[in-house]
Each structure stands twice: as C-alpha cells, then as structure tokens.
Design a protein around this motif. Structure first.
Motif, PDB file in Angstrom:
ATOM      1  N   GLY A 125       0.958  -1.131  -0.095  1.00  0.00           N
ATOM      2  CA  GLY A 125      -0.328   0.281   0.089  1.00  0.00           C
ATOM      3  C   GLY A 125       0.784   1.252  -0.003  1.00  0.00           C
ATOM      4  O   GLY A 125       0.685   1.958  -0.690  1.00  0.00           O
TER       5      GLY A 125
ATOM      6  N   PHE B 173       2.337   1.785  -3.674  1.00  0.00           N
ATOM      7  CA  PHE B 173       1.534   2.365  -4.967  1.00  0.00           C
ATOM      8  C   PHE B 173       1.467   4.018  -4.488  1.00  0.00           C
ATOM      9  O   PHE B 173       1.410   4.925  -4.888  1.00  0.00           O
ATOM     10  CB  PHE B 173       0.370   1.295  -4.553  1.00  0.00           C
ATOM     11  CG  PHE B 173       0.505   0.437  -5.303  1.00  0.00           C
ATOM     12  CD1 PHE B 173       0.528  -0.120  -6.903  1.00  0.00           C
ATOM     13  CD2 PHE B 173      -0.112  -0.732  -4.481  1.00  0.00           C
ATOM     14  CE1 PHE B 173      -0.069  -0.354  -7.791  1.00  0.00           C
ATOM     15  CE2 PHE B 173      -0.111  -1.835  -5.511  1.00  0.00           C
ATOM     16  CZ  PHE B 173      -0.177  -1.308  -6.650  1.00  0.00           C
ATOM     17  N   SER B 174       1.395   4.108  -3.283  1.00  0.00           N
ATOM     18  CA  SER B 174       1.876   5.512  -2.624  1.00  0.00           C
ATOM     19  C   SER B 174       2.541   6.483  -2.804  1.00  0.00           C
ATOM     20  O   SER B 174       2.665   7.716  -3.843  1.00  0.00           O
ATOM     21  CB  SER B 174       1.830   5.585  -0.684  1.00  0.00           C
ATOM     22  OG  SER B 174       0.296   5.336  -0.755  1.00  0.00           O
TER      23      SER B 174
ATOM     24  N   LYS C 146      -0.572  13.522  -1.803  1.00  0.00           N
ATOM     25  CA  LYS C 146       0.689  12.757  -1.968  1.00  0.00           C
ATOM     26  C   LYS C 146       1.727  12.760  -1.143  1.00  0.00           C
ATOM     27  O   LYS C 146       1.890  11.629  -0.474  1.00  0.00           O
ATOM     28  CB  LYS C 146       0.429  12.456  -3.633  1.00  0.00           C
ATOM     29  CG  LYS C 146      -0.451  12.141  -3.815  1.00  0.00           C
ATOM     30  CD  LYS C 146      -0.836  11.190  -5.256  1.00  0.00           C
ATOM     31  CE  LYS C 146       0.387  12.463  -5.977  1.00  0.00           C
ATOM     32  NZ  LYS C 146      -1.146  13.083  -7.241  1.00  0.00           N
TER      33      LYS C 146
ATOM     34  N   SER D  61      -3.437   5.881  -6.918  1.00  0.00           N
ATOM     35  CA  SER D  61      -4.057   6.538  -5.692  1.00  0.00           C
ATOM     36  C   SER D  61      -4.877   5.773  -5.290  1.00  0.00           C
ATOM     37  O   SER D  61      -4.701   5.527  -4.177  1.00  0.00           O
ATOM     38  CB  SER D  61      -3.938   8.286  -5.919  1.00  0.00           C
ATOM     39  OG  SER D  61      -3.110   9.161  -7.108  1.00  0.00           O
TER      40      SER D  61
ATOM     41  N   SER E 265      -3.903   2.138  -4.238  1.00  0.00           N
ATOM     42  CA  SER E 265      -3.605   2.473  -2.402  1.00  0.00           C
ATOM     43  C   SER E 265      -4.471   2.675  -1.463  1.00  0.00           C
ATOM     44  O   SER E 265      -4.546   2.247  -0.152  1.00  0.00           O
ATOM     45  CB  SER E 265      -2.871   4.104  -2.484  1.00  0.00           C
ATOM     46  OG  SER E 265      -1.425   4.127  -1.025  1.00  0.00           O
TER      47      SER E 265
END
Length: 227
Positions: free
Chosen positions: A17, A20-21, A102, A194, A197
């Motif tokens: 996770g 992916f961020s 982000k 996004s 995630s």
C-alpha cells in the motif's frame, strides 16, 4: 523483532500500500513537470511543433546563422504575457494540491508502517494515519482526474482560449494539428494507483479496529480457580 508468517503477510500488504503511494507521488511529479499537456503542430518552417505544459512551453526554433540553418531548443515560461485559459490556470492549482496531499500521505504512511514494524500499541493513532492517508489519496485522485480530463476535453473537443504572447515566434492562427500525448493516460494511471493505495489503507483501518477489539479478550485475566 521477528514476525510470524501471518504477521509477515499483513506487514507485506502494508508495504505494498505504501509502495503504491510512492508510485502515485512519482507519477504526480512527472505529470506536473511534463511539457506535453498540449502538443501542437503548426504550418511553419521556423517552429513546426510546440510542447505546452502547465508552466512552460518548449519548442525547437530554426535560425539562419551565416547561411546555415541551425535548430535550437527554446523555452517560454507561461506567465502574464500569455493568454492563460481556465483549464491551465485551475489545473496548476489542482495538480499542486494533489502532489502536496500525496507528500503528506507518504509521511503518515511511512510513520504508520514503522510503528507496525516495531509493534507499538497505538491502534487509534494508526487508524488516524491510515484514514488521513486514504482520504488525501482520494482527494488527490479526484484533482488529478479533473485536471487531465478537463485539459484533454478542451484541447480536442472544445475551444481553448490559451494563446501565445506577442513575442512568440509564431501565432496560433497557423495551428494545423493537435497530437495526443502520454499526459492523459498517465493522469488516469496516477489517479487509479492513488485509489488502489487508498483502498488498501482503508482496509488497514478495519483490520486495526478488529485487532483492537480482539486484543483485550486475548490478554484478559483468567478467572481464579476455587480451592
């Protein structure tokens, strides 16, 4: 501290996770710095193609130097001398907001992963970190989708008011073709990553909540036996 196989698997999902961020953040930076939001071809031998980004335009201009044609790279900042369209003006703010969110997600996600790794018993704080991360990722995904979709729709299916300054070597009236670039699919990919995630972080909040509810039952005191 060593992790058992179930805990190792759960930790790996948290790591995915967060990965992916970071991936969405890298895509967002590439998107903001790209100069291919618009690729316009002109009926001109001096400047045949202009690459236009959110903050800067790039093109190759041909010069006649001592009888030789030399093609040099040129840059032009998109400032007050340009006729800036709404989709560019608002797109600048939306992309900056998306990338800022982000960046915040990377901080909260990294802190949460570190706390999970060292087994710090703060489930409420962990839930807060993952909830903030997921919420910001959803908002940033929306900002990115709106920006790239708006610019793509206006460029190909609408009539943009974006125009060059008077000092620009060519005029917009000799525009003959608009080329499709990688910006639109990259923007949709960034938004999708996004959301993936964010979904994984939301799942983490539920798993932490279940863990915090089961934990007291596991460590509870056993009833005393009567003698």
């Amino acid at each position: 501290m060593d992790l058992g196989q179930p805990e190792l698997k759960h930790y790996f999902l948290k790591l995915i996770g967060l990965f992916f961020s970071y991936l969405a953040w890298a895509f967002g930076i590439s998107l903001a710095s790209s100069r291919s939001w618009r690729v316009w071809e002109f009926n001109s031998n001096i400047v045949p193609i202009v690459f236009i980004g959110l903050w800067e335009a790039f093109y190759f201009q041909k010069f006649n130097i001592s009888g030789s044609i030399v093609e040099l790279p040129m840059h032009s900042r998109i400032n007050g001398s340009w006729v800036i369209s709404d989709e560019i003006c608002y797109g600048q703010g939306l992309i900056l907001l998306a990338n800022f969110m982000k960046s915040v997600v990377l901080i909260f996600g990294s802190v949460a992963l570190l706390l999970c790794r060292i087994h710090v018993p703060y489930p409420d704080f962990l839930r807060l970190c993952y909830n903030i991360s997921a919420f910001f990722l959803v908002i940033s995904s929306s900002c990115t989708t709106i920006t790239v979709s708006w610019n793509f729709a206006v460029d190909f299916y609408g009539q943009t008011t974006l125009d060059f300054p008077l000092s620009f070597p060519i005029g917009k009236e000799i525009l003959i073709r608009k080329h499709f670039s990688y910006v639109f699919p990259l923007g949709l990919t960034t938004a999708t990553v996004s959301l993936i995630s964010a979904a994984m972080f939301f799942c983490e909040t539920f798993s932490i909540k279940q863990w915090s509810q089961v934990k007291p039952m596991v460590v509870g005191k056993c009833p005393k036996r009567k003698v």
